[in-house]
Write a protein that holds these residues in place. Structure first.
Motif, mmCIF file in Angstrom:
data_model
loop_
_atom_site.group_PDB
_atom_site.id
_atom_site.type_symbol
_atom_site.label_atom_id
_atom_site.label_comp_id
_atom_site.label_asym_id
_atom_site.label_seq_id
_atom_site.Cartn_x
_atom_site.Cartn_y
_atom_site.Cartn_z
ATOM 1 N N ARG A 381 22.419 16.071 -11.661
ATOM 2 C CA ARG A 381 22.029 16.809 -10.455
ATOM 3 C C ARG A 381 20.542 17.134 -10.475
ATOM 4 N N ILE A 382 20.048 17.578 -11.613
ATOM 5 C CA ILE A 382 18.636 17.957 -11.717
ATOM 6 C C ILE A 382 17.731 16.745 -11.507
ATOM 7 N N GLU A 383 18.125 15.612 -12.121
ATOM 8 C CA GLU A 383 17.286 14.430 -11.978
ATOM 9 C C GLU A 383 17.331 13.880 -10.559
ATOM 10 N N GLN A 384 18.463 14.051 -9.884
ATOM 11 C CA GLN A 384 18.541 13.623 -8.492
ATOM 12 C C GLN A 384 17.632 14.493 -7.625
ATOM 13 N N GLU A 385 17.645 15.799 -7.867
ATOM 14 C CA GLU A 385 16.771 16.698 -7.115
ATOM 15 C C GLU A 385 15.301 16.416 -7.417
ATOM 16 N N ALA A 386 15.008 15.968 -8.647
ATOM 17 C CA ALA A 386 13.618 15.716 -9.046
ATOM 18 C C ALA A 386 12.984 14.599 -8.229
ATOM 19 N N ILE A 387 13.809 13.644 -7.763
ATOM 20 C CA ILE A 387 13.273 12.525 -6.982
ATOM 21 C C ILE A 387 12.555 13.044 -5.744
ATOM 22 N N GLY A 388 13.199 13.983 -5.046
ATOM 23 C CA GLY A 388 12.567 14.548 -3.855
ATOM 24 C C GLY A 388 11.500 15.569 -4.184
ATOM 25 N N ALA A 389 11.740 16.356 -5.254
ATOM 26 C CA ALA A 389 10.771 17.400 -5.604
ATOM 27 C C ALA A 389 9.424 16.816 -5.977
ATOM 28 N N LYS A 390 9.411 15.594 -6.521
ATOM 29 C CA LYS A 390 8.156 14.966 -6.918
ATOM 30 C C LYS A 390 7.294 14.606 -5.715
ATOM 31 N N LEU A 391 7.909 14.610 -4.523
ATOM 32 C CA LEU A 391 7.177 14.250 -3.315
ATOM 33 C C LEU A 391 6.582 15.454 -2.605
ATOM 34 N N HIS A 392 6.884 16.678 -3.079
ATOM 35 C CA HIS A 392 6.414 17.862 -2.359
ATOM 36 C C HIS A 392 4.893 17.888 -2.250
ATOM 37 N N GLY A 393 4.218 17.583 -3.350
ATOM 38 C CA GLY A 393 2.759 17.581 -3.329
ATOM 39 C C GLY A 393 2.210 16.496 -2.425
ATOM 40 N N LEU A 394 2.792 15.287 -2.498
ATOM 41 C CA LEU A 394 2.343 14.193 -1.642
ATOM 42 C C LEU A 394 2.549 14.526 -0.165
ATOM 43 N N ASN A 395 3.673 15.151 0.135
ATOM 44 C CA ASN A 395 3.966 15.512 1.510
ATOM 45 C C ASN A 395 2.987 16.564 2.021
ATOM 46 N N ALA A 396 2.658 17.537 1.163
ATOM 47 C CA ALA A 396 1.719 18.588 1.564
ATOM 48 C C ALA A 396 0.345 18.003 1.852
ATOM 49 N N LEU A 397 -0.106 17.071 1.026
ATOM 50 C CA LEU A 397 -1.408 16.446 1.248
ATOM 51 C C LEU A 397 -1.457 15.742 2.600
ATOM 52 N N ALA A 398 -0.409 14.989 2.911
ATOM 53 C CA ALA A 398 -0.376 14.252 4.178
ATOM 54 C C ALA A 398 -0.220 15.193 5.359
ATOM 55 N N ARG A 399 0.722 16.100 5.264
ATOM 56 C CA ARG A 399 1.018 17.003 6.390
ATOM 57 C C ARG A 399 -0.189 17.866 6.748
ATOM 58 N N ASP A 400 -0.867 18.417 5.743
ATOM 59 C CA ASP A 400 -1.943 19.374 6.002
ATOM 60 C C ASP A 400 -3.257 18.711 6.397
ATOM 61 N N THR A 401 -3.340 17.380 6.285
ATOM 62 C CA THR A 401 -4.571 16.693 6.682
ATOM 63 C C THR A 401 -4.367 15.811 7.911
ATOM 64 N N GLY A 402 -3.170 15.843 8.494
ATOM 65 C CA GLY A 402 -2.918 15.080 9.712
ATOM 66 C C GLY A 402 -2.345 13.704 9.487
ATOM 67 N N GLY A 403 -1.932 13.391 8.250
ATOM 68 C CA GLY A 403 -1.390 12.073 7.943
ATOM 69 C C GLY A 403 0.121 12.062 7.862
ATOM 70 N N LEU A 404 0.634 11.081 7.125
ATOM 71 C CA LEU A 404 2.082 10.898 6.985
ATOM 72 C C LEU A 404 2.436 10.651 5.534
ATOM 73 N N LEU A 405 3.649 11.046 5.164
ATOM 74 C CA LEU A 405 4.240 10.640 3.892
ATOM 75 C C LEU A 405 5.117 9.428 4.157
ATOM 76 N N ILE A 406 4.869 8.344 3.428
ATOM 77 C CA ILE A 406 5.652 7.120 3.567
ATOM 78 C C ILE A 406 6.420 6.916 2.268
ATOM 79 N N ALA A 407 7.730 7.033 2.316
ATOM 80 C CA ALA A 407 8.562 6.982 1.113
ATOM 81 C C ALA A 407 9.809 6.156 1.387
ATOM 82 N N ASN A 408 10.550 5.889 0.306
ATOM 83 C CA ASN A 408 11.817 5.155 0.384
ATOM 84 C C ASN A 408 11.647 3.765 0.994
ATOM 85 N N ASN A 409 10.579 3.088 0.602
ATOM 86 C CA ASN A 409 10.315 1.743 1.110
ATOM 87 C C ASN A 409 9.745 0.912 -0.025
#
Length: 766
Positions: A381-409
């Motif tokens: 369960r923890i490792e499954q949650e870690a997959i998404g948690a690792k994207l929090h920083g990437l998402n914040a960088l994109a969201r707060d500067t007007g860009g996008l997070l591109i994942a699961n591709n």
């Protein structure tokens, strides 16, 4: 469109011999012609005394497609909830960039000084591929390198300015904007895995990065996993928490002959050990996270003087930001502020692609003592949650500067294309804050479309206001101390110019570096620079216009080591006639530097003494190893017939009767003019009579499209001149060329040896 021979074999040989005579080229007359500068004045667009905030905005519809039909009155802009007046509005597309407001120096009517005014400017598209090699797994870095190569080969558009940077900084001098595909390929090939080891499945207790953060946040399951592993190692298997509560510190029941008090002590020790290990992991991760974000912030802030929309594509596996608030690694608002001030938008791409944990948990959980747990499935369960948690920083960088997070591709190039598609249409808005308090607080920006609520707006979230600092009176310094500080400031300025990610335009400089083989010197780089005198602030004394320039150059080899350096201090003293000529046509600088075979980057910085003005430029040159006796070409030397002779910074030491114009620093040419080009062919095969059989074809490309190809032309009349250096020169008419960026390719075929060689040169038609 036509191509015709420009000079014959004998004349070209005289040109080459003239270059030999100019062995001190750096002090020879600058005879290449330079076109006159546009002297049209431009009125200020707005006052510059107050803080000017510019932001670029993407608006998409319900289907995620960009919207390009909005007007200024459709937008409502708020700072900290207060409406602001939009003083500048522009629409940009991928083919026509939007106009930005820049600070420019305009020379006064009498030509003796300059003043800072606001002007509109349009720029090329700037793409920054930021490779987070501090967080990329080796297999994902390999995938990223392949995707970047495909982008350069297939998706890159002619005229794109691209910089490849790493969060570790290991690319060194390759971290610069360029439109040269070959240079970008070299930079991509240099990407390498950075050693980074924080956790291991052999650790006891085995705590993953995300599990450590959960422990820091007080997650009892995460803590109990580590505690049970430690107790198992000590022989107290599956010791439950006191009172049936996980993660507690109570007494527990007797087991294995130990007393309740002994078990309590064992649990307490296990809890302390687990928390200590978790804290150690968080601190180690903090080092790499801080390094990544600090590097990104530095790169973004360095782009602030560069006008236009800048797109940063961050390739990373993601990272963790820290557990509790006290453990946070980085204030993300710093990056938002940097992006707002520099006009940078960040698109984060998860280089892991589609990620899934193995059925039944990780390998670490299914083997060894890690599998002995009172919490079945907790680690999965923890490792499954870690997959998404690792994207929090990437998402914040994109969201707060007007860009996008591109994942699961799994297709990174599809992600790159989505970034390009997202920038088909954008808007630039500028305003002067109604409340310009210099208090250092973070100002929140919001943009709304009151009349179009169905549309979604993406832009930056805010910036830090400037902060007034109290000035402390300094004691008078000794003249020697002042001189030391002045030298230090000068050296720091020059270093900044030589290491900049893009050319600095305080003093506009253009630079070209060309490979030649000279009879008396061997392989050299012919360095040619043009300096725009309008960027220099002159003083007047006794009817002369005075200024002092420091020129510093450095040549790096492919490994990033300094191979050569050069420098000059030039004291300008111009009468009125030379001054006016300099303002029209600028100054020239030339230098010949002997180099061994290899790929080099030449960097030049020009600094004005006492004016805090700095200009810089860079150019690449490939010096061919002619000792291999293989067919090879010099660089393509370009010049234009419509140039006006400019002012040289130096007087001639070796006057010769024939002054060549082998090349010019500017590779921009007016439409309906002619471009002269010259190339030398080395190691052509000769028969027993000393005759060669080499032909050349000139090709012009616009992007990947061939727009012109000449017939095959014989390179030299048989039996004449130096066959070791066969010259070919011709004139290309630009009558039918549309404005844009082009690539000239010269393909030489040695029909006697059945070998081929080619050279390329980029140029722009205006």
């Amino acid at each position: 469109m036509r191509l015709r021979p420009l000079i014959n074999f004998t004349t070209a040989t005289l040109l080459l011999l003239s270059l030999v005579c100019l062995s001190g080229w750096g002090r020879a007359p600058g005879q290449q012609a330079q076109r006159g500068q546009d002297q049209k004045g431009q009125e200020p667009l707005l006052r510059l005394e107050t803080e000017l905030v510019q932001i670029d905005v993407v608006v998409i519809d319900q289907d995620g497609k960009p919207v390009g039909d909005l007007k200024r009155e459709d937008f409502e802009l708020l700072e900290d909830g207060k409406p602001q007046q939009i003083t500048h509005f522009a629409i940009g597309t991928s083919k026509r960039p939007a106009a930005w407001i820049t600070r420019e120096r305009k020379r006064t009517a009498d030509g003796t000084a300059t003043e800072t005014v606001a002007a509109e400017t349009r720029s090329e598209r700037y793409l920054i591929f930021a490779v987070d090699d501090l967080h990329l797994a080796p297999e994902n870095l390999l995938v990223a390198k392949r995707a970047l190569q495909r982008f350069v080969d297939q998706q890159m558009i002619s005229g794109d300015q691209i910089a490849l940077v790493t969060t570790s900084g290991t690319l060194g001098f390759f971290q610069q904007f360029t439109s040269d595909r070959e240079v970008l390929r070299h930079a991509i090939n240099r990407l390498s895995v950075q050693e980074r080891k924080v956790t291991s499945s052999l650790d006891v207790p085995y705590i993953t990065d995300y599990q450590a953060e959960l422990i820091d946040l007080g997650d009892q399951d995460a803590l109990e996993l580590a505690v049970q592993e430690i107790l198992a190692l000590e022989g107290s298997f599956f010791q439950p928490p006191p009172g049936g509560q996980r993660g507690g510190g109570g007494t527990g029941s007797s087991q294995g002959g130990q007393s309740p008090q002994g078990l309590t002590s064992a649990r307490d020790r296990a809890i302390a050990r687990a928390r200590m290990r978790a804290r150690s992991i968080i601190e180690q991760n903090a080092h790499f996270t801080n390094a990544t974000l600090t590097a990104l912030e530095g790169i973004i802030r360095s782009l602030s003087p560069l006008p236009g929309r800048k797109i940063m594509v961050l390739l990373s596996d993601g990272f963790f930001m820290g557990g509790t608030r006290s453990s946070r690694h980085f204030d993300m608002r710093r990056l938002t502020d940097a992006a707002t001030r520099a006009g940078v938008i960040i698109y984060s791409i998860d280089a892991r692609g589609l990620v899934a944990t193995p059925p039944g948990g990780s390998a670490a959980e299914s083997s060894g003592i890690a599998s002995i747990s009172a919490l079945p499935g907790a680690r999965a369960r923890i490792e499954q949650e870690a997959i998404g948690a690792k994207l929090h920083g990437l998402n914040a960088l994109a969201r707060d500067t007007g860009g996008l997070l591109i994942a699961n591709n799994n297709d990174l190039n599809a992600g790159f294309q989505r970034v390009m598609d997202d920038n088909e249409v954008y808007y630039v808005l500028a305003y002067e804050p109604a409340d310009s308090y210099r208090d250092g607080r973070f100002r929140e920006i919001k943009i709304r479309l009151p009349g179009r609520p169905e549309l979604k707006v993406r832009t930056r979230k805010g910036y830090f206001a400037p902060k007034e600092t109290e000035k402390v009176a300094e004691k008078p310094k000794a003249s020697e101390k002042l001189a030391q500080e002045a030298r230090k400031a000068r050296d720091e300025q020059i270093r900044a110019g030589l290491s900049a990610l893009f050319p600095l335009r305080g003093i506009p400089v253009e630079l070209a570096a060309d490979f030649l083989d000279l009879p008396s010197q061997g392989t050299v780089a012919a360095i040619t620079a043009h300096i725009d005198a309008n960027g220099i602030e002159f003083t007047q004394k006794d009817n002369f216009h005075l200024a002092t320039l420091d020129l510093a150059g450095i040549i790096f080899d492919e490994n990033g080591k300094a191979a050569k350096n050069f420098g000059e201090r030039v004291n300008l003293q111009l009468n009125q006639q030379l001054f006016e000529q300099a303002l029209r046509n600028g100054f020239s600088y030339r230098n010949l530097v002997r180099l061994k075979p290899g790929i080099y980057q030449v960097r030049l910085a020009v600094r004005q003494e006492g004016a805090a003005r700095l200009g810089s430029a860079s150019s690449w040159v490939e010096v061919t190893d002619l000792s291999k006796k293989q067919l090879a070409l010099s660089s393509i030397l370009l010049s234009s017939q419509d140039r006006i002779v400019n002012v040289s910074l130096w007087s001639s030491q070796n006057a010769v009767g024939y002054q060549p114009r082998p090349t010019q620093a500017s590779r921009r040419f007016k439409r309906n003019t002619n471009v002269d080009f010259l190339v030398f062919v080395y190691n052509a095969k000769a028969d027993s009579k000393g005759l060669t059989d080499a032909v050349v074809q000139a090709q012009v490309f616009s992007g990947s499209k061939l727009v012109y190809a000449s017939p095959l032309n014989r390179i030299a009349p048989e039996g004449e001149g130096d066959i070791a250096r066969l010259p070919y020169a011709a004139r290309l008419s630009l009558d039918s060329f549309d404005p844009g960026n082009y690539e000239l390719r010269l393909v030489v075929i040695d029909r006697a040896a059945k070998t081929t060689a080619q050279r390329r040169a980029n140029f722009t038609v205006e």
